[in-house]
Design a protein around this motif. Structure first.
Motif, short mmCIF file in Angstrom:
data_model
loop_
_atom_site.label_atom_id
_atom_site.label_comp_id
_atom_site.label_asym_id
_atom_site.label_seq_id
_atom_site.Cartn_x
_atom_site.Cartn_y
_atom_site.Cartn_z
N ARG A 1 0.83 -1.21 0.00
CA ARG A 1 0.00 0.00 0.00
C ARG A 1 0.87 1.26 0.00
NH1 ARG A 1 -4.76 0.55 4.35
NH2 ARG A 1 -5.57 -1.08 2.96
N ASP A 2 1.93 1.27 0.82
CA ASP A 2 2.80 2.44 0.86
C ASP A 2 3.55 2.61 -0.46
OD1 ASP A 2 2.03 3.11 3.39
OD2 ASP A 2 3.79 2.28 4.39
N TYR A 3 3.98 1.51 -1.03
CA TYR A 3 4.67 1.58 -2.32
C TYR A 3 3.76 2.22 -3.37
CZ TYR A 3 6.70 0.05 -6.77
OH TYR A 3 7.20 0.01 -8.04
N GLU A 4 2.52 1.78 -3.42
CA GLU A 4 1.60 2.31 -4.42
C GLU A 4 1.27 3.78 -4.15
OE1 GLU A 4 -1.52 -0.56 -4.08
OE2 GLU A 4 -0.64 -1.88 -5.61
N LEU B 1 3.38 5.98 -2.84
CA LEU B 1 4.54 6.72 -3.34
C LEU B 1 4.53 6.77 -4.86
CD1 LEU B 1 7.35 5.29 -0.98
CD2 LEU B 1 6.24 7.53 -0.81
N LEU B 2 4.24 5.64 -5.48
CA LEU B 2 4.25 5.55 -6.94
C LEU B 2 3.23 6.49 -7.57
CD1 LEU B 2 5.33 4.11 -9.48
CD2 LEU B 2 3.58 2.35 -9.11
N SER B 3 2.13 6.74 -6.88
CA SER B 3 1.08 7.58 -7.44
C SER B 3 1.55 9.02 -7.64
CB SER B 3 -0.15 7.57 -6.53
OG SER B 3 0.10 8.23 -5.30
N GLN B 4 2.59 9.44 -6.90
CA GLN B 4 3.08 10.80 -7.04
C GLN B 4 4.53 10.88 -7.53
OE1 GLN B 4 2.04 13.84 -4.16
NE2 GLN B 4 0.79 12.38 -3.01
N SER B 5 5.30 9.81 -7.35
CA SER B 5 6.71 9.87 -7.74
C SER B 5 7.23 8.47 -8.05
CB SER B 5 7.56 10.50 -6.62
OG SER B 5 8.94 10.35 -6.88
N ALA B 6 7.50 8.22 -9.34
CA ALA B 6 8.11 6.95 -9.71
C ALA B 6 9.49 6.80 -9.09
CB ALA B 6 8.19 6.85 -11.23
N GLU B 7 10.15 7.94 -8.88
CA GLU B 7 11.49 7.90 -8.30
C GLU B 7 11.43 7.47 -6.83
OE1 GLU B 7 11.37 9.59 -11.96
OE2 GLU B 7 10.33 10.49 -10.24
N ALA B 8 10.46 7.99 -6.08
CA ALA B 8 10.31 7.58 -4.68
C ALA B 8 9.97 6.10 -4.59
CB ALA B 8 9.23 8.42 -4.01
N ALA B 9 9.09 5.63 -5.47
CA ALA B 9 8.74 4.22 -5.47
C ALA B 9 9.96 3.35 -5.78
CB ALA B 9 7.63 3.96 -6.48
N TRP B 10 10.80 3.82 -6.71
CA TRP B 10 12.01 3.06 -7.04
C TRP B 10 12.93 2.97 -5.82
CZ3 TRP B 10 17.26 3.16 -7.11
CH2 TRP B 10 17.90 2.22 -7.93
N ILE B 11 13.12 4.06 -5.12
CA ILE B 11 13.98 4.04 -3.93
C ILE B 11 13.37 3.14 -2.85
CG2 ILE B 11 15.13 5.45 -2.17
CD1 ILE B 11 14.78 7.86 -4.09
N ALA B 12 12.05 3.04 -2.80
CA ALA B 12 11.41 2.20 -1.79
C ALA B 12 11.80 0.74 -1.94
CB ALA B 12 9.89 2.35 -1.89
N THR B 13 12.04 0.29 -3.19
CA THR B 13 12.44 -1.11 -3.38
C THR B 13 13.94 -1.29 -3.53
OG1 THR B 13 12.15 -1.01 -5.79
CG2 THR B 13 10.24 -1.65 -4.47
#
Length: 348
Positions: free
Chosen positions: A227-230, A232-244
Protein backbone atom coordinates in the motif's frame (compact mmCIF):
# COMPACT_ATOMS: atom_id res chain seq x y z
CA UNK A 1 50.59 16.62 -18.93
CA UNK A 2 47.97 14.04 -20.02
CA UNK A 3 47.28 11.30 -17.50
CA UNK A 4 47.91 7.78 -18.69
CA UNK A 5 44.84 5.74 -19.66
CA UNK A 6 44.35 2.02 -19.88
CA UNK A 7 45.48 2.20 -23.50
CA UNK A 8 48.85 3.59 -22.39
CA UNK A 9 49.67 1.15 -19.61
CA UNK A 10 49.18 -2.36 -18.31
CA UNK A 11 47.41 -2.95 -15.02
CA UNK A 12 49.89 -3.64 -12.21
CA UNK A 13 48.34 -6.76 -10.70
CA UNK A 14 50.45 -6.32 -7.56
CA UNK A 15 49.18 -2.78 -6.87
CA UNK A 16 46.93 -2.43 -3.81
CA UNK A 17 43.80 -1.45 -5.77
CA UNK A 18 44.05 -4.43 -8.10
CA UNK A 19 44.78 -6.76 -5.18
CA UNK A 20 41.66 -5.51 -3.38
CA UNK A 21 39.49 -6.43 -6.34
CA UNK A 22 41.19 -9.82 -6.69
CA UNK A 23 40.78 -10.53 -2.96
CA UNK A 24 37.06 -9.72 -2.96
CA UNK A 25 35.96 -11.06 -6.36
CA UNK A 26 38.15 -14.15 -6.52
CA UNK A 27 37.98 -15.92 -9.89
CA UNK A 28 35.70 -13.20 -11.29
CA UNK A 29 38.34 -10.51 -10.78
CA UNK A 30 40.39 -11.20 -13.92
CA UNK A 31 37.54 -10.86 -16.46
CA UNK A 32 36.08 -7.85 -14.63
CA UNK A 33 39.43 -6.05 -14.54
CA UNK A 34 39.95 -6.86 -18.21
CA UNK A 35 36.54 -5.35 -18.98
CA UNK A 36 36.75 -2.03 -17.12
CA UNK A 37 39.45 0.45 -18.08
CA UNK A 38 40.54 1.67 -14.64
CA UNK A 39 44.15 0.51 -14.96
CA UNK A 40 45.79 3.80 -13.97
CA UNK A 41 44.01 4.38 -10.62
CA UNK A 42 44.05 0.67 -9.76
CA UNK A 43 47.83 0.66 -10.33
CA UNK A 44 48.46 3.59 -7.97
CA UNK A 45 50.54 2.83 -4.88
CA UNK A 46 50.52 4.96 -1.75
CA UNK A 47 53.38 5.59 0.72
CA UNK A 48 54.87 2.38 2.10
CA UNK A 49 52.63 0.24 -0.08
CA UNK A 50 49.37 1.67 1.26
CA UNK A 51 46.18 1.95 -0.76
CA UNK A 52 45.83 5.54 -2.04
CA UNK A 53 42.39 7.08 -2.14
CA UNK A 54 42.30 6.86 -5.95
CA UNK A 55 43.07 3.13 -5.82
CA UNK A 56 40.41 2.51 -3.19
CA UNK A 57 37.89 4.60 -5.16
CA UNK A 58 38.68 2.58 -8.29
CA UNK A 59 38.25 -0.73 -6.44
CA UNK A 60 34.88 0.41 -5.05
CA UNK A 61 33.77 1.43 -8.53
CA UNK A 62 34.74 -1.96 -9.95
CA UNK A 63 32.67 -3.71 -7.27
CA UNK A 64 29.68 -1.43 -7.82
CA UNK A 65 29.87 -1.95 -11.59
CA UNK A 66 30.08 -5.71 -11.14
CA UNK A 67 27.07 -5.61 -8.81
CA UNK A 68 25.01 -3.61 -11.31
CA UNK A 69 25.74 -5.99 -14.18
CA UNK A 70 24.56 -8.89 -12.01
CA UNK A 71 21.19 -7.11 -11.66
CA UNK A 72 20.86 -5.66 -15.18
CA UNK A 73 20.91 -8.30 -17.97
CA UNK A 74 20.65 -5.69 -20.74
CA UNK A 75 23.72 -3.94 -19.35
CA UNK A 76 25.61 -7.21 -19.08
CA UNK A 77 24.71 -8.03 -22.69
CA UNK A 78 25.94 -4.62 -23.90
CA UNK A 79 29.21 -5.04 -22.00
CA UNK A 80 29.67 -8.55 -23.41
CA UNK A 81 29.12 -7.20 -26.93
CA UNK A 82 31.72 -4.47 -26.36
CA UNK A 83 34.21 -7.06 -25.17
CA UNK A 84 33.47 -9.21 -28.22
CA UNK A 85 34.41 -6.15 -30.30
CA UNK A 86 37.65 -5.98 -28.29
CA UNK A 87 36.58 -2.71 -26.66
CA UNK A 88 37.03 -2.06 -22.94
CA UNK A 89 34.44 -0.21 -20.90
CA UNK A 90 35.24 3.40 -20.02
CA UNK A 91 33.13 3.70 -16.89
CA UNK A 92 31.84 7.28 -16.95
CA UNK A 93 29.57 7.50 -13.90
CA UNK A 94 27.19 5.72 -11.60
CA UNK A 95 23.90 7.21 -10.37
CA UNK A 96 22.42 6.93 -6.88
CA UNK A 97 19.07 8.15 -5.54
CA UNK A 98 18.61 9.33 -1.96
CA UNK A 99 15.76 10.75 0.13
CA UNK A 100 15.50 13.98 2.12
CA UNK A 101 12.68 13.57 4.62
CA UNK A 102 10.96 16.56 6.15
CA UNK A 103 12.84 17.92 9.12
CA UNK A 104 16.05 15.92 9.19
CA UNK A 105 17.79 12.59 8.76
CA UNK A 106 16.44 9.57 6.91
CA UNK A 107 16.03 7.26 9.87
CA UNK A 108 19.54 6.54 11.13
CA UNK A 109 21.04 7.76 7.84
CA UNK A 110 22.20 11.34 7.26
CA UNK A 111 19.71 13.26 5.14
CA UNK A 112 19.79 12.77 1.38
CA UNK A 113 23.14 12.71 -0.38
CA UNK A 114 25.02 13.22 2.90
CA UNK A 115 24.70 9.46 3.46
CA UNK A 116 26.86 8.90 0.36
CA UNK A 117 29.00 12.07 0.59
CA UNK A 118 30.57 10.90 3.87
CA UNK A 119 32.13 8.03 1.87
CA UNK A 120 32.91 9.89 -1.34
CA UNK A 121 34.74 12.84 0.24
CA UNK A 122 37.46 10.78 2.01
CA UNK A 123 37.89 8.79 -1.21
CA UNK A 124 38.92 12.01 -2.95
CA UNK A 125 35.65 13.12 -4.50
CA UNK A 126 34.28 16.67 -4.52
CA UNK A 127 31.08 18.22 -5.84
CA UNK A 128 31.69 19.38 -9.40
CA UNK A 129 28.17 20.54 -10.20
CA UNK A 130 24.64 20.84 -8.82
CA UNK A 131 21.69 20.19 -11.12
CA UNK A 132 18.10 21.09 -10.12
CA UNK A 133 15.56 18.56 -11.41
CA UNK A 134 12.33 20.46 -10.69
CA UNK A 135 10.01 18.18 -12.69
CA UNK A 136 11.09 15.30 -10.47
CA UNK A 137 11.26 17.39 -7.28
CA UNK A 138 14.88 16.32 -6.95
CA UNK A 139 18.37 17.81 -7.06
CA UNK A 140 21.38 16.07 -8.61
CA UNK A 141 24.94 16.43 -7.35
CA UNK A 142 27.85 15.41 -9.58
CA UNK A 143 30.89 14.17 -7.64
CA UNK A 144 34.19 14.09 -9.55
CA UNK A 145 37.50 12.77 -8.27
CA UNK A 146 40.04 15.43 -7.38
CA UNK A 147 43.09 13.38 -8.44
CA UNK A 148 41.97 11.74 -11.69
CA UNK A 149 38.63 13.26 -12.78
CA UNK A 150 38.68 11.94 -16.35
CA UNK A 151 39.74 8.41 -15.42
CA UNK A 152 37.73 7.68 -12.29
CA UNK A 153 33.96 7.44 -12.70
CA UNK A 154 31.86 10.25 -11.35
CA UNK A 155 28.95 9.71 -8.96
CA UNK A 156 25.66 11.43 -9.80
CA UNK A 157 23.86 11.52 -6.45
CA UNK A 158 20.30 12.82 -6.49
CA UNK A 159 18.08 13.81 -3.57
CA UNK A 160 14.29 13.48 -3.52
CA UNK A 161 12.77 16.47 -1.69
CA UNK A 162 9.88 15.01 0.28
CA UNK A 163 8.87 18.46 1.55
CA UNK A 164 7.79 19.37 -1.99
CA UNK A 165 4.99 16.77 -1.93
CA UNK A 166 1.65 16.81 -0.13
CA UNK A 167 1.11 15.86 3.52
CA UNK A 168 -0.06 12.31 2.77
CA UNK A 169 3.02 11.60 0.67
CA UNK A 170 5.24 13.02 3.42
CA UNK A 171 3.57 10.76 5.98
CA UNK A 172 4.05 7.64 3.84
CA UNK A 173 7.66 8.56 2.99
CA UNK A 174 8.45 8.96 6.69
CA UNK A 175 6.91 5.56 7.42
CA UNK A 176 8.91 3.85 4.66
CA UNK A 177 12.29 5.59 4.71
CA UNK A 178 12.28 6.50 8.40
CA UNK A 179 13.11 2.86 9.20
CA UNK A 180 16.56 3.21 7.58
CA UNK A 181 19.51 1.86 9.54
CA UNK A 182 23.11 3.01 9.14
CA UNK A 183 25.32 0.31 7.60
CA UNK A 184 28.68 1.94 8.38
CA UNK A 185 30.65 0.22 11.13
CA UNK A 186 32.97 1.90 13.60
CA UNK A 187 35.91 0.37 11.71
CA UNK A 188 34.69 1.99 8.49
CA UNK A 189 34.26 5.34 10.17
CA UNK A 190 37.81 5.13 11.50
CA UNK A 191 39.14 4.20 8.06
CA UNK A 192 37.32 7.14 6.47
CA UNK A 193 38.84 9.52 9.04
CA UNK A 194 42.30 8.15 8.28
CA UNK A 195 41.69 8.47 4.54
CA UNK A 196 40.60 12.07 5.03
CA UNK A 197 43.81 12.80 6.92
CA UNK A 198 46.44 10.76 5.06
CA UNK A 199 44.83 10.18 1.63
CA UNK A 200 45.74 6.50 1.94
CA UNK A 201 45.23 3.58 4.34
CA UNK A 202 47.00 0.24 4.92
CA UNK A 203 45.98 -2.60 2.63
CA UNK A 204 44.51 -4.81 5.35
CA UNK A 205 42.38 -1.95 6.66
CA UNK A 206 41.08 -1.30 3.13
CA UNK A 207 40.34 -4.99 2.65
CA UNK A 208 38.46 -5.12 5.95
CA UNK A 209 36.23 -2.09 5.31
CA UNK A 210 35.63 -2.16 1.55
CA UNK A 211 32.77 -4.70 1.78
CA UNK A 212 31.12 -2.44 4.35
CA UNK A 213 31.53 0.58 2.06
CA UNK A 214 29.85 -1.47 -0.67
CA UNK A 215 26.92 -2.31 1.61
CA UNK A 216 26.15 1.42 1.92
CA UNK A 217 25.02 1.28 -1.74
CA UNK A 218 21.89 -0.73 -1.09
CA UNK A 219 18.50 -0.58 0.61
CA UNK A 220 18.81 0.41 4.27
CA UNK A 221 15.09 0.60 5.19
CA UNK A 222 12.63 -2.17 6.00
CA UNK A 223 10.51 -3.94 3.39
CA UNK A 224 7.79 -1.48 2.37
CA UNK A 225 4.13 -2.38 2.41
CA UNK A 226 2.46 -2.73 -0.96
CA UNK A 227 0.00 0.00 0.00
CA UNK A 228 2.80 2.44 0.86
CA UNK A 229 4.67 1.58 -2.32
CA UNK A 230 1.60 2.31 -4.42
CA UNK A 231 1.01 5.57 -2.55
CA UNK A 232 4.54 6.72 -3.34
CA UNK A 233 4.25 5.55 -6.94
CA UNK A 234 1.08 7.58 -7.44
CA UNK A 235 3.08 10.80 -7.04
CA UNK A 236 6.71 9.87 -7.74
CA UNK A 237 8.11 6.95 -9.71
CA UNK A 238 11.49 7.90 -8.30
CA UNK A 239 10.31 7.58 -4.68
CA UNK A 240 8.74 4.22 -5.47
CA UNK A 241 12.01 3.06 -7.04
CA UNK A 242 13.98 4.04 -3.93
CA UNK A 243 11.41 2.20 -1.79
CA UNK A 244 12.44 -1.11 -3.38
CA UNK A 245 16.05 -0.48 -4.43
CA UNK A 246 17.33 2.03 -1.88
CA UNK A 247 20.74 3.60 -2.56
CA UNK A 248 21.85 0.95 -5.07
CA UNK A 249 23.23 2.10 -8.41
CA UNK A 250 20.19 3.30 -10.33
CA UNK A 251 22.32 3.05 -13.45
CA UNK A 252 25.90 2.74 -14.59
CA UNK A 253 27.16 4.53 -17.68
CA UNK A 254 29.95 3.77 -20.10
CA UNK A 255 31.58 6.35 -22.35
CA UNK A 256 31.55 5.61 -26.07
CA UNK A 257 33.12 7.40 -29.02
CA UNK A 258 29.98 7.58 -31.19
CA UNK A 259 26.72 7.32 -29.26
CA UNK A 260 24.55 7.40 -32.37
CA UNK A 261 26.35 4.45 -33.93
CA UNK A 262 26.25 2.55 -30.62
CA UNK A 263 22.52 3.25 -30.14
CA UNK A 264 21.64 2.29 -33.72
CA UNK A 265 23.53 -0.98 -33.31
CA UNK A 266 21.47 -1.80 -30.21
CA UNK A 267 18.18 -0.95 -31.94
CA UNK A 268 19.12 -3.23 -34.83
CA UNK A 269 19.55 -6.02 -32.27
CA UNK A 270 16.08 -5.33 -30.85
CA UNK A 271 17.37 -4.09 -27.50
CA UNK A 272 14.86 -1.84 -25.62
CA UNK A 273 16.70 1.48 -25.82
CA UNK A 274 15.43 5.07 -25.85
CA UNK A 275 14.11 6.27 -29.17
CA UNK A 276 16.21 9.42 -28.95
CA UNK A 277 19.57 10.66 -27.73
CA UNK A 278 19.51 13.36 -25.04
CA UNK A 279 21.81 16.26 -26.01
CA UNK A 280 23.01 18.85 -23.50
CA UNK A 281 22.37 22.55 -24.04
CA UNK A 282 26.04 23.10 -24.89
CA UNK A 283 25.91 20.22 -27.38
CA UNK A 284 28.97 18.45 -25.97
CA UNK A 285 27.29 15.75 -23.84
CA UNK A 286 25.03 13.13 -25.42
CA UNK A 287 23.26 10.34 -23.51
CA UNK A 288 20.84 7.51 -24.08
CA UNK A 289 19.86 4.46 -22.07
CA UNK A 290 18.27 1.04 -22.06
CA UNK A 291 14.92 0.49 -20.42
CA UNK A 292 15.26 -0.62 -16.79
CA UNK A 293 15.26 -4.38 -16.27
CA UNK A 294 12.36 -5.61 -14.12
CA UNK A 295 13.11 -7.30 -10.80
CA UNK A 296 11.06 -9.28 -8.28
CA UNK A 297 10.74 -7.54 -4.92
CA UNK A 298 8.89 -8.43 -1.69
CA UNK A 299 6.18 -6.25 -0.13
CA UNK A 300 4.44 -6.51 3.21
CA UNK A 301 0.70 -7.20 3.05
CA UNK A 302 -1.31 -7.73 6.26
CA UNK A 303 1.42 -9.50 8.18
CA UNK A 304 2.76 -11.56 5.29
CA UNK A 305 4.82 -10.92 2.16
CA UNK A 306 3.92 -10.89 -1.51
CA UNK A 307 6.25 -10.53 -4.48
CA UNK A 308 5.72 -8.08 -7.31
CA UNK A 309 7.67 -7.27 -10.47
CA UNK A 310 8.93 -3.68 -10.38
CA UNK A 311 11.48 -1.57 -12.31
CA UNK A 312 15.07 -2.28 -11.36
CA UNK A 313 18.25 -0.57 -12.50
CA UNK A 314 19.41 0.11 -16.04
CA UNK A 315 22.45 0.81 -18.22
CA UNK A 316 23.32 4.04 -20.00
CA UNK A 317 25.82 5.14 -22.64
CA UNK A 318 27.27 8.62 -23.04
CA UNK A 319 29.65 10.50 -25.28
CA UNK A 320 31.53 13.62 -24.26
CA UNK A 321 33.44 16.19 -26.30
CA UNK A 322 36.40 18.36 -25.36
CA UNK A 323 35.47 21.68 -23.77
CA UNK A 324 37.26 24.26 -25.96
CA UNK A 325 37.52 26.66 -23.03
CA UNK A 326 39.64 24.23 -20.99
CA UNK A 327 41.01 21.76 -23.52
CA UNK A 328 39.80 18.92 -21.28
CA UNK A 329 36.90 16.50 -21.51
CA UNK A 330 33.54 18.09 -20.70
CA UNK A 331 32.53 16.17 -17.58
CA UNK A 332 29.40 18.21 -16.93
CA UNK A 333 25.83 16.95 -16.79
CA UNK A 334 22.63 18.56 -18.01
CA UNK A 335 19.30 18.96 -16.22
CA UNK A 336 17.28 18.12 -19.33
CA UNK A 337 19.40 15.06 -20.10
CA UNK A 338 19.16 13.79 -16.53
CA UNK A 339 15.38 14.22 -16.40
CA UNK A 340 15.01 12.28 -19.65
CA UNK A 341 17.33 9.49 -18.52
CA UNK A 342 15.57 9.13 -15.16
CA UNK A 343 12.40 8.21 -17.04
CA UNK A 344 13.92 4.84 -17.98
CA UNK A 345 12.78 3.36 -14.69
CA UNK A 346 9.26 4.55 -15.48
CA UNK A 347 9.49 2.97 -18.94
CA UNK A 348 9.98 -0.44 -17.33
Amino acid sequence: MPVATGDDMTLDQTAPGAKLVASLLGARAAPVLATIDLDAPLSAIGPNGTVPRAGLAAALNVLLFDDLLARVPTGAAFVAEQRARDERIRFDHGAIRTVCLVGGDTGALPAGQAAIARILQPLGYAVAGIYPLPRLRMTGHAWAHRDQPELLPQFFVSELHVDQFDAQFQYVAQRVFGTSSDPLTEASRAALLQLERDESIPFQMALDVLPNFLSAFGRQHETPSLRDYEALLSQSAEAAWIATEGNAFNHATSRVADIYEAADRQRARGVPIKDSVEVSQNGRVRQTAFRADPVERPFAVEGSEVTRRVPGSFYEIISRDIDPATGTLDLSFDTGNATGIFAMTRAA
